[in-house]
Write an enzyme that holds these catalytic residues in place. Structure first.
Site, PDB file in Angstrom:
ATOM      1  N   HIS A 112      -1.038   0.820  -0.378  1.00  0.00           N
ATOM      2  CA  HIS A 112       0.042  -0.293  -0.705  1.00  0.00           C
ATOM      3  C   HIS A 112       1.152   0.578  -1.182  1.00  0.00           C
ATOM      4  CE1 HIS A 112       1.481  -4.092  -1.869  1.00  0.00           C
ATOM      5  NE2 HIS A 112       2.141  -3.597  -2.783  1.00  0.00           N
ATOM      6  N   CYS A 113       2.378   0.301  -0.448  1.00  0.00           N
ATOM      7  CA  CYS A 113       3.398   0.940  -0.771  1.00  0.00           C
ATOM      8  C   CYS A 113       4.381   0.237  -1.774  1.00  0.00           C
ATOM      9  CB  CYS A 113       4.304   1.509   0.536  1.00  0.00           C
ATOM     10  SG  CYS A 113       5.904   2.213   0.185  1.00  0.00           S
ATOM     11  N   VAL A 114       4.646   0.576  -3.057  1.00  0.00           N
ATOM     12  CA  VAL A 114       5.385  -0.260  -3.885  1.00  0.00           C
ATOM     13  C   VAL A 114       6.853  -0.110  -3.604  1.00  0.00           C
ATOM     14  CG1 VAL A 114       5.967  -0.244  -6.291  1.00  0.00           C
ATOM     15  CG2 VAL A 114       3.820   0.689  -5.660  1.00  0.00           C
ATOM     16  N   GLY A 132       7.200  -2.593  -1.001  1.00  0.00           N
ATOM     17  CA  GLY A 132       6.535  -3.858  -1.296  1.00  0.00           C
ATOM     18  C   GLY A 132       5.791  -4.392  -0.529  1.00  0.00           C
ATOM     19  N   THR A 133       4.924  -3.769   0.363  1.00  0.00           N
ATOM     20  CA  THR A 133       3.884  -4.161   1.307  1.00  0.00           C
ATOM     21  C   THR A 133       3.004  -3.036   1.521  1.00  0.00           C
ATOM     22  OG1 THR A 133       3.587  -5.066   3.455  1.00  0.00           O
ATOM     23  CG2 THR A 133       5.194  -3.461   3.302  1.00  0.00           C
TER      24      THR A 133
END
Ligand SMILES: [Zn+2]
Ligand SMILES: [Zn+2]
Length: 365
Positions: free
Chosen positions: A211-213, A216-217
């Protein structure tokens, strides 16, 4: 006095927030607000790093006048990177629920078409039987009173309530697997191999990577390729910006010390970002070439389908060329790719040590 001032400020802030929520209803959701803030911060950060350069570097402005293509190429890369960021952030990573719905709907549609054709055929048969002479109507037992018997099952099943999705997913696992151990407890959905539930998105993701902060997805099968191109563009842009900063500092050092300090600090931040981006790009290139995900690499011992497989064996690896093809081109516009778990025989074949013949015949490719 201080208390009343504080409360009036709070009231003003809440009134402004209410007005903003009414004007833009999507911002009433805190998750959407934070996603918007993140994207705004990223754009501003890019503008800051590039803008400071154009503000201080007179040589660059002069160069733009004489060689506009140089600055135009830089601006093009700048814009392309930002566009790629937004496209990647807006692309679905491949949520299992969406794929399940698509497959079940397609199956239901196929059944409806089959049912309609069966009805049409039965009606045609009945009409044909009615048109036959009286002595011929005694022959077929099934249509002697003109009734048509059709069994309609609204649920697309063969045995009980087994859906097309269940059948498809179970066919990807070895024969004796039980659906109960493969069902996500949060989504209550059968997970195909390589899927994982993301607690930030609260959905199961196909070929879950991480999950890539920053975006945001989640990064999954649907957007991993775009993510790679984004980090590739970002690396190139950061490298070019670093070169421009170094060029300015080399020719203008000691001319304006305060400007130099700002640019040295920004260059230090850029250099750290560049090292991080290059490592990330290399790491994801390695994952793509071996058909692995970050989650599978990091949590290998905790993943049931990878347990017992030797460390150097990558069960989904189909050779560098095929892995690259599958990663870049294999996904059609509407459907995701579901991978089955390799059999014991295939794993044994993959774990076989390399011989001279394997090297000559490019077994790894
Ligand atoms: Zn789930
Ligand atoms: Zn996620």
């Amino acid at each position: 006095m201080g208390v009343s001032c504080g409360s009036s400020l709070r009231d003003t802030w809440s009134r402004a927030a209410d007005r903003c929520s009414r004007l833009f209803p999507c911002f009433s959701d805190p998750a959407r607000r934070s996603a918007f803030s993140l994207k705004l911060a990223l754009v501003l950060l890019h503008i800051l790093f590039a803008g400071v350069l154009f503000l201080f570097d007179r040589d660059l402005i002069e160069k733009t006048k004489h060689q506009p293509w140089y600055t135009a190429t830089y601006v093009l890369l700048f814009v392309a990177t930002l566009v790629q960021y937004f496209v990647t952030a807006g692309t679905s990573p491949g949520y299992v629920i969406d794929v399940q719905k698509a497959i079940d709907e397609r199956d239901a549609e196929a059944r409806r078409t089959l049912l309609a054709s069966n009805i049409q055929k039965a009606v045609d048969d009945r009409d044909a039987a009615a048109r036959k002479p009286l002595f011929a109507s005694k022959q077929p037992a099934s249509s002697k009173n003109g009734d048509v018997a059709i069994t309609v099952d609204g649920r697309n099943n063969h045995r009980g309530n087994v859906t097309a999705w269940t059948k498809l997913v179970m066919s990807l696992f070895p024969q004796r697997s039980s659906p109960t151990g493969l069902t996500c407890p949060y989504c209550n959905i059968l997970q195909p191999p390589r899927a994982k539930h993301c607690h930030d998105c609260n959905k199961c993701v196909l070929q879950f990577d991480h999950h890539c902060v920053w975006l945001g997805t989640c990064i999954g099968q649907g957007n991993h390729c775009r993510f790679w191109w984004y980090i590739c563009g970002e690396t190139a842009l950061t490298l070019w910006t670093c070169i421009l900063y170094i060029g300015y500092l080399k020719s203008n050092i000691l001319k304006a010390w305060w400007a130099d300090i700002i640019l040295i600090l920004l260059l230090a931040a850029l250099s750290i970002s560049l090292i991080f981006l290059m490592l990330l790009l290399l790491f994801h290139s390695y994952l793509i070439m071996t058909n692995q995900t970050t989650y599978e690499l990091v949590r290998r011992r905790r993943i049931a389908y990878l347990r017992g497989i030797p460390e150097r064996v990558y069960p989904f690896n189909e050779g560098v060329c095929r892995n690259l093809y599958l990663f870049c081109c294999a996904r059609s516009s509407s459907m995701y790719r579901l991978e089955r778990l390799p059999t014991a025989q295939e794993l044994e074949e993959k774990s076989r040590p390399y011989t001279c013949y394997d090297v000559l015949s490019c077994r790894c490719c």
